[in-house]
Write a protein that holds these residues in place. Structure first.
Motif, short mmCIF file in Angstrom:
data_model
loop_
_atom_site.label_atom_id
_atom_site.label_comp_id
_atom_site.label_asym_id
_atom_site.label_seq_id
_atom_site.Cartn_x
_atom_site.Cartn_y
_atom_site.Cartn_z
N ALA A 25 -38.74 71.57 -52.67
CA ALA A 25 -37.66 71.21 -53.58
C ALA A 25 -36.62 72.32 -53.58
CB ALA A 25 -38.22 71.04 -54.98
N PHE A 26 -35.36 71.94 -53.53
CA PHE A 26 -34.29 72.92 -53.58
C PHE A 26 -34.06 73.32 -55.04
CE2 PHE A 26 -33.71 70.86 -49.58
CZ PHE A 26 -33.17 71.82 -48.75
N ALA A 27 -33.32 74.38 -55.22
CA ALA A 27 -32.97 74.77 -56.59
C ALA A 27 -32.23 73.61 -57.24
CB ALA A 27 -32.10 76.01 -56.56
N VAL A 28 -32.48 73.43 -58.51
CA VAL A 28 -31.89 72.28 -59.19
C VAL A 28 -30.56 72.71 -59.82
CG1 VAL A 28 -32.28 70.56 -60.98
CG2 VAL A 28 -34.19 71.44 -59.64
N PRO A 29 -29.45 72.12 -59.39
CA PRO A 29 -28.16 72.59 -59.88
C PRO A 29 -27.70 71.87 -61.15
CG PRO A 29 -27.80 71.04 -58.12
CD PRO A 29 -29.30 71.12 -58.33
N TYR A 30 -28.61 71.23 -61.83
CA TYR A 30 -28.21 70.47 -63.03
C TYR A 30 -29.31 70.55 -64.07
CZ TYR A 30 -31.03 67.33 -60.17
OH TYR A 30 -32.02 66.82 -59.37
N SER A 31 -28.94 70.16 -65.30
CA SER A 31 -29.93 70.03 -66.36
C SER A 31 -30.31 68.57 -66.47
CB SER A 31 -29.34 70.47 -67.69
OG SER A 31 -28.88 71.78 -67.60
N THR A 46 -37.23 69.07 -65.82
CA THR A 46 -36.59 68.45 -64.66
C THR A 46 -37.39 67.22 -64.23
OG1 THR A 46 -35.74 70.57 -63.94
CG2 THR A 46 -35.90 68.86 -62.27
N LEU A 313 -26.29 71.38 -53.49
CA LEU A 313 -27.10 70.23 -53.11
C LEU A 313 -27.74 69.63 -54.35
CD1 LEU A 313 -28.11 68.58 -50.65
CD2 LEU A 313 -30.21 69.90 -50.82
#
Lengths: 677, 718
Positions: A25-31, A46, A313
């Motif tokens: 999993a990539f870093a999550v750019p959102y809440s 998440t 992303l």
């Protein structure tokens, strides 16, 4: 022949551009958000994290793809992407490898794509046609143009933008600019009918137009309903329409007759695409890049994503389509970047979906453990409380269910649980209740007998009561009952015989303000529209006091210019006394509301209407008597008073704005002078 | 005939002498004519087997060492202006990719104030006015055309392996009344590569990120991040949730199969911006990474406190930032690995070397919060000191590296925190807790924030920071659902609070966990005037003076010499489209020196992947806990803490710690000396004691050096 060169060139280009997707999993750019208490948006664990992307092959080295729509054939592991820049449909594997291109040289602006078991359907808004290809060999089977049917309408445009297909091969086509809804066509392209038309939304302006304009004038103002902008279908063949920019019900679920039967509880007006999984959970994506996930009832489970500013992303810039795989993986197509982002479900989301499935199937007890697990991961996950309350109800644990329904803010459920608890309590205590009633009746009878036969025996009690009621303060306060009975007589007594005073009126004003606080604190949960958490006592006190005094003053000023006789003192006194029904009955009603359920709502509502109505009548008659008005003069006075009241509020607002502007202007002027000096 | 031959030979000798004289002239200055520029020549310098060559007109530079040549700029443009690969380029862009310097300036007095960015040879016919050769490099005085009127000196020193390029602030002259220097990019194309190629670029995003040059990027923007974050004295803070990670380290690197370069800012990092771009973004077919120095910053000046754009003007910072800009280029040999880059950078840092003997676990407890009620604000008690002690006792059974941090201990809870954070509720019970934990060898600390002040807290306006527009600087709590705002306070008040609290803390057996000191870097303009450089010096001095254990939250690299532990350590990158892989670079730099703890994991516990990332990064877990159910926090400023009951997290805390500890106990106190990707989603970190940690993120088991590592698991291999 030329077409083959194009295909080969594209395939060669694709081998350079495609790469495998990593599974980390990539870093999550959102809440991620969900619905919390009191309808608020609260953060949650998440639910989906970006796990990779599928590159749509570039048209050439310096021209990126411009994907418009996609359809996923999961059993074949293929994604069909309509690319308006390349003017073809790209067939890719789920790993992003280009297998084939379809329609190169034929398609003009492929903007929608759909598949069934045997065929691929492409909506081409440039050629105004629908192209049907076989899935084995991708041969062009049929071209469908505008149906030759008078019901379509000669002036109705046929610009197929999006489409979907049901298991019988019927096509549901979004035709740009067609306000009649989706065009339903059979496999041969014959027109069957329109479904899912939107309604014109009534505005204040349109209401006025309907009221005052002639039919001829109205015809020039007729606003066509918005046409649907996208369409999806679930496994049961039920259609979901999307209408971007609709202020309500952007997403609609249609029944087999084409009528809207459900919309998600939260409306996101910028929704551009929607998809439905096998459990009928709804996934939507909007033009701001947010993905919302609803359960089959339309309750919001998650919302994540958001404006793409930093090119990260997982953020979407220009989403155009969304789809879901059987393992829950979401795929969202982004037109700007020419790629589809894959979002994997987290363990938390897996739990939620499993629990939702139990809930949907009515297996409340079976899903209880899962909902408790979810609550441990997010204590504000309101949907959990709803499900747990149902489980508690099924178990007969109504006390727990009551608390859980309250946390879930499910008043219907709360009412059901409370009815059960009350019923149980009544059954267990019926003997005590009857006994207490009998004791009270007996006491009254005894009192009456003693009063008749041995009045001296009760004299000390009577003297005590009389001493209290004869004190000035109590007497004046109890005078409210006279307003209750006959407001004009009571006003007369107030004006000419000082039956009441400013001080007693002031005490009643204080009581009125206290009642506003008690309304929040005492009224039963089912009938209380105010939340203790969101209410501020000081604000309530100040607001209610300001309103009362403003009304009294406005009434006084209006009456002075409309030949009213009342002095300010009597306006002040009689106005609050005129509210006697409310002042006396409100508190009992607040208390009674605590014992009622929605089954008895009509009783409560009726009682409150009587209280307010009676108070209004008293106020009206008081104004008539106080100012010596006729019926119509009183009506006029009240209207003018209300008008003055609104004007007073506006005046305060405008004054505040002017003062802010005034001081702000000089502040900024000085700052600018000092800056540039 | 003979005479003719002699004459011809003489001519040849003269011609050769003249030519050689120009090329190899050893004068201290080449054509030191103040009116004219330096005639183009190639100056070469041999140092320790390496050869530095520089074009004296455009400062295009190359270094040849061990068979590899590092180019400072474009090496592909032919004389006809066409690149080998057929890329057409005009003279403007040709100069951009060739010249050693790119300048941005603007007319500060013109109405539109549009900046101009160009290479030096585009801004002046002969920009290098004075080129002085030295035994260890050269000094070049650059003077831009008359109407621009900007001049400065570039000093380049070369020791055979390291190039240091410096622009002393004292050399900068702005003689034009209008034109103002805004930015300078030093060797913007140093060690760049053309089109897609094998290799990687390292950028300091979060824990660190790699850009794989062989992968086509979907990005449309370059990576460009201000080192140490934005200056809130000039720019308005963003209120967006999940903002990109801050660049806390002024280092970038290019890594190719045949060698690479580590580029670090060794002077003026607080005014530097890291840039990286790859082929395919825009029209530029180069893969490159460089630093730009910001001498002036544009900003929006507001004329009142409303923040209304209609009452604002676009301005350029009046005074130039004062600093000596210096970039150090370390040339790396064939087979360069990210761990080598980390070592180069680590050797340049001052790091507080701590003795790390156990795998740590940090439990942060929220003691109380503050909630609006109908009759005013009320305190919501979430955890008691006695409960903290009981949890510590329970956890200590399986963890010998436990540390406890307390937050919300103030009288009014966290949301009502007064700037003078002590006294606290139940002071004696906290003192006893400190004693009891000390007896158990469990360090305790109080979480403080001396930089951001809660909006509800009462404080004199004279203590609040005002930006260049004379507005109080407000920051939104960017955690979703928070809705809380803060104000920044002046450094003098920060110092006053910290010193006061340190005194009050004596006898508590406690340290300090400070947020934002050394992390948020800003300048001040109203009543207390200070620069970013001043704030760096103040922060280092302030924390260095504290005699208690100090942990800082995600600090910038200049604090590494004074901190005892690093909390809220990023283990991820921002996931920009341009990036292809996250790399634990920060951990490679600090690992074995300073213990590092993660952010509270329970608020985004994504399962086993998270545990593996901790192991992969050599970062110890951290959790935020309460006794009460966090539903009690609804309506408070901490409502974004939606899961925190120790009763719920007890098992996960233990499981996470044990998994992390089982692997990392083998490498406690050790540094990562090499990192390899041995298969898809399988990474091996080699530590200085020879132990390797293998982290298998994939869905399949793998065998590494005879050891079986199950899917989604990790192991230490000797």
């Amino acid at each position: 022949m030329k077409r083959w060169y194009i295909v080969i060139a594209i395939l060669v280009l694709a081998t350079i551009t495609v790469f495998a997707m990593p599974s980390i999993a990539f870093a999550v750019p959102y809440s991620t958000e969900t619905i919390g208490p009191e309808g608020s948006v609260v953060p949650t664990q998440t639910a989906y994290s970006p796990v990779g992307k599928i590159d749509i092959p570039s048209v050439s080295a310096d021209k990126k793809a411009s994907p418009e729509d996609m359809a996923i054939d999961e059993s074949a592991g293929l994604v069909y992407v309509a690319d308006s820049a390349a003017k073809y449909v790209a067939v890719l594997t789920l790993d992003g490898e280009l297998r084939q291109v379809i329609g190169a040289g034929t398609l003009s602006t492929p903007s929608g794509v759909a598949i069934d078991n045997e065929r691929l359907f492409v909506a081409d808004s440039g050629n105004n046609k629908i192209y049907v290809y076989s899935k084995d060999g991708y041969e062009l089977i049929r071209e469908i143009g505008k149906p030759d049917n008078p019901l379509v309408g000669a002036d109705t445009p046929f610009v197929p933008a999006k489409l979907t297909v049901d298991s019988r091969g019927n096509l549901y086509v979004v035709s740009t600019g067609c306000a009649s809804g989706l065009m339903q066509l059979n496999l041969d392209g014959e027109f069957i009918g329109y479904v899912g038309a939107n309604e014109t939304q009534a505005t204040f302006q349109s209401l006025l137009q309907n009221l005052f304009f002639s039919e001829e004038q109205k015809s020039t103002f007729l606003a066509a309903p918005r046409s649907p902008t996208n369409v999806a279908i679930n496994d049961r063949g039920l259609i979901y329409t999307v209408t971007e920019t609709a202020s309500r019900n952007s997403v609609k679920k249609l029944n087999t007759l084409g009528n809207a039967i459900m919309s998600p509880a939260v409306n996101y007006p910028k929704t551009v695409a929607v998809t439905i999984d096998e459990s009928e959970n709804i996934y939507s994506v909007d033009s701001d890049g947010y993905i919302a996930v609803f359960d089959s009832y339309g309750d919001l489970l998650f919302r994540f994503g958001g404006e793409d500013i930093d090119e990260r992303l997982g953020s979407l810039d220009t989403p155009v389509a969304i789809d879901v795989l059987s393992d829950g993986t979401l795929i969202a197509l982004d037109k700007k970047y020419g790629m589809a982002v894959r979002y994997g479900r987290t363990e938390f989301a897996d739990k939620v979906f499993e629990a939702v499935k139990y809930y949907k199937d009515g297996l409340y007890l079976e899903g209880e453990r899962m909902w408790k697990d979810i609550l441990q991961l997010n204590s504000s996950f309101i949907v959990s409380y709803k499900a747990l309350a149902r489980a508690s109800m099924k178990r007969g644990d109504y006390e727990t269910a009551l608390q859980q329904f309250k946390l879930a803010e499910d008043k219907e459920g709360y009412s059901e649980a409370y009815w059960e608890i009350r019923n149980d309590w009544l059954q267990r205590n019926i003997a005590w209740i009857v006994s207490v009633i009998l004791v009270i009746v007996a006491a009254v009878v005894v009192w009456k007998i003693l009063n008749k036969k041995k009045p001296k025996l009760l004299q000390p009690v009577k003297n005590g009561v009389s001493k209290v009621t004869n004190s000035r303060v109590v007497r004046e306060l109890l005078y409210t009952k006279n307003y209750f009975k006959s407001a004009p007589d009571a006003v007369y007594q107030t004006k000419y015989h000082s039956a009441t005073s400013v001080w007693s009126a002031a005490a009643l004003y204080v009581w009125f303000v206290i009642l506003q606080l008690l309304n929040v604190l005492v009224t039963g949960y089912l009938f209380n529209n105010n939340s203790v958490y969101n209410s501020n006592a000081l604000r309530i006190v100040l607001t209610s006091t300001a309103i009362l005094f403003a009304l009294v003053l406005c009434n006084y000023f209006v009456s002075t210019v409309t030949d009213g006789e009342g002095k300010l003192k009597y306006c002040f006194i009689t106005f609050i006394y005129a509210l006697a029904p409310y002042l006396i009955l409100a508190l009992p009603m607040f208390v009674i509301s605590r014992f009622l359920t929605y089954n008895e709502q009509i009783i409560y509502d009726l009682m409150m209407i009587i209280v307010y109505g009676w108070s209004a009548v008293c106020v009206f008659r008081t104004i008539m008597e106080l100012h010596d008005y006729t019926f119509w003069q009183a009506i006029k006075n009240i209207i003018l008073t209300l008008f003055a009241f609104v004007m007073a509020i506006l005046f305060v607002i405008v004054l505040r704005m002017l003062l802010t502007q005034f001081f702000g202007y000089f502040a900024s002027l000085f700052r600018e002078i000092f800056t540039h000096a | 005939m003979r005479k003719k031959l002699i004459f011809l030979l003489l001519c040849i000798v003269v011609a050769c002498s003249v030519t050689l004289g120009v090329v190899f002239a050893d004068d201290p200055a080449v054509n030191p004519d103040e009116e004219g520029g330096v005639a183009a020549e190639i100056y070469t310098l041999d140092v320790g087997g390496a050869k530095l060559s520089v074009n004296t007109q455009n400062l295009n530079m190359s270094v040849t060492k061990g068979g590899r040549t590092w180019y400072s700029g474009n090496r592909h443009v032919s004389e006809s202006g066409e690149i080998d690969d057929g890329w057409e380029i005009d003279s403007f862009n040709g100069a951009m990719v060739t010249d050693g310097l790119t300048i941005t300036y603007r007319n500060a007095n013109s109405l539109n104030k549009i900046p101009r960015t160009a290479a030096i040879t585009e801004l002046a016919d002969e920009p290098v006015r004075d080129f002085k050769k030295r035994d260890d490099g050269f000094d070049a005085k650059i003077r831009l055309a008359g109407n621009i009127g900007i001049s400065f000196t570039l000093q380049v020193r070369f020791d055979g392996n390291v190039i240091k390029a410096t622009i002393p602030d004292s050399s900068i002259v702005e003689s034009s009344p209008d034109m103002r220097l805004e930015q300078i990019s030093l060797f913007p194309y140093f060690d760049s590569s053309f089109n897609q190629t094998e290799g990687q670029i390292f950028i300091p995003d979060g824990s660190g990120a790699l850009i794989d040059l062989s992968i086509r990027s979907n990005a449309t923007k370059d990576y460009s991040q201000r080192i140490y974050g934005d200056d809130y004295g000039l720019t308005t803070p963003s209120a967006r949730a999940n903002q990109p990670k801050r660049a806390t380290m002024p280092v970038i690197a290019t890594m190719y199969p045949d060698g690479g370069t580590v580029v670090t800012v060794t002077g003026g990092a607080e005014y530097a911006k890291a840039n990286a771009s790859v082929s395919g973004i825009g029209q530029d077919p180069y893969n490159r990474a460089n630093f730009t120095f910001i001498y002036r910053e544009p900003y929006t000046r507001y004329y009142d406190d409303s923040g209304d754009p209609a009452k604002s003007s676009y301005e350029l910072q009046a005074d130039r930032n004062v600093f000596d800009a210096q970039v150090t280029y370390t040339l790396m040999d064939e087979g360069v690995n990210i761990a080598d880059v980390a070592k180069v950078y680590r050797d340049m840092l001052d790091i507080n070397q701590k003795d790390i003997s156990t795998v740590g676990l940090r439990l942060q407890f929220l003691m109380a919060e503050n909630k609006e009620s109908m009759f005013g604000r009320q305190t919501v008690k979430m955890t008691t000191p006695e409960y903290v002690l009981n949890v510590a006792k329970e956890v200590s059974y399986y963890c010998d590296g436990l540390s406890v941090s307390l937050t919300g201990y103030q009288r009014n809870g966290l949301g009502g925190a007064d700037p003078s954070v002590f006294p606290m509720a139940g002071k004696s019970s906290y003192r006893k807790l400190g004693e009891d934990l000390n007896n158990m060898d469990v360090p305790m600390s109080f979480a403080v924030d001396y930089v951001r002040l809660h909006d509800m807290a009462s404080v004199s306006n004279s203590r609040l920071l005002q930006n260049i527009s004379e507005q109080f600087v407000t920051l939104a709590d960017t955690r979703a659902g928070s809705g809380v705002t803060f104000r920044l306070i002046k450094p003098s008040y920060t110092e006053q609070l910290l010193r006061s609290d340190v005194n009050k803390l004596s006898g508590f057996y406690a340290g300090i966990d400070a947020a934002n000191i050394g992390a948020m870097l800003f300048s001040g303009y109203k009543s207390e005037v200070f620069s970013r450089s001043d704030l760096i010096a103040d922060s280092v001095r302030l924390i260095g003076d504290v005699q208690l254990p100090v942990a800082l939250s995600n600090p910038n690299d200049y604090m590494f010499g004074v901190i005892d532990s690093y909390i809220d350590t990023p283990i991820e990158y921002s996931s920009y489209l341009i990036e292809t892989e996250s790399v634990p670079f920060l951990q490679m730099v600090l690992g074995g020196s300073i213990p590092m703890y993660s952010e509270a994991l329970n608020l985004d516990y994504t399962g086993q992947t998270l545990v593996l990332k901790l192991i992969d990064s050599n970062v110890y877990p951290s959790f935020i806990l309460t006794d009460e159910d966090p539903i009690e926090l609804y309506g408070t400023d901490s409502q974004c803490i939606f899961t925190s009951s120790f009763g719920v997290w007890n098992y996960k805390v233990r499981d996470t710690y044990e998994q992390v500890s089982n692997v990392l106990r083998e490498v406690v106190g050790q540094q990562i000396v090499r990192r390899d990707k041995v298969a898809d989603n399988v990474y091996v970190n080699t530590y200085s004691n020879g132990v390797k940690t293998v982290v298998n993120y994939s869905a399949n088991p793998i065998t590494y050096q005879g050891a079986l590592i199950e899917a989604m698991s990790a192991a230490a291999v000797r």
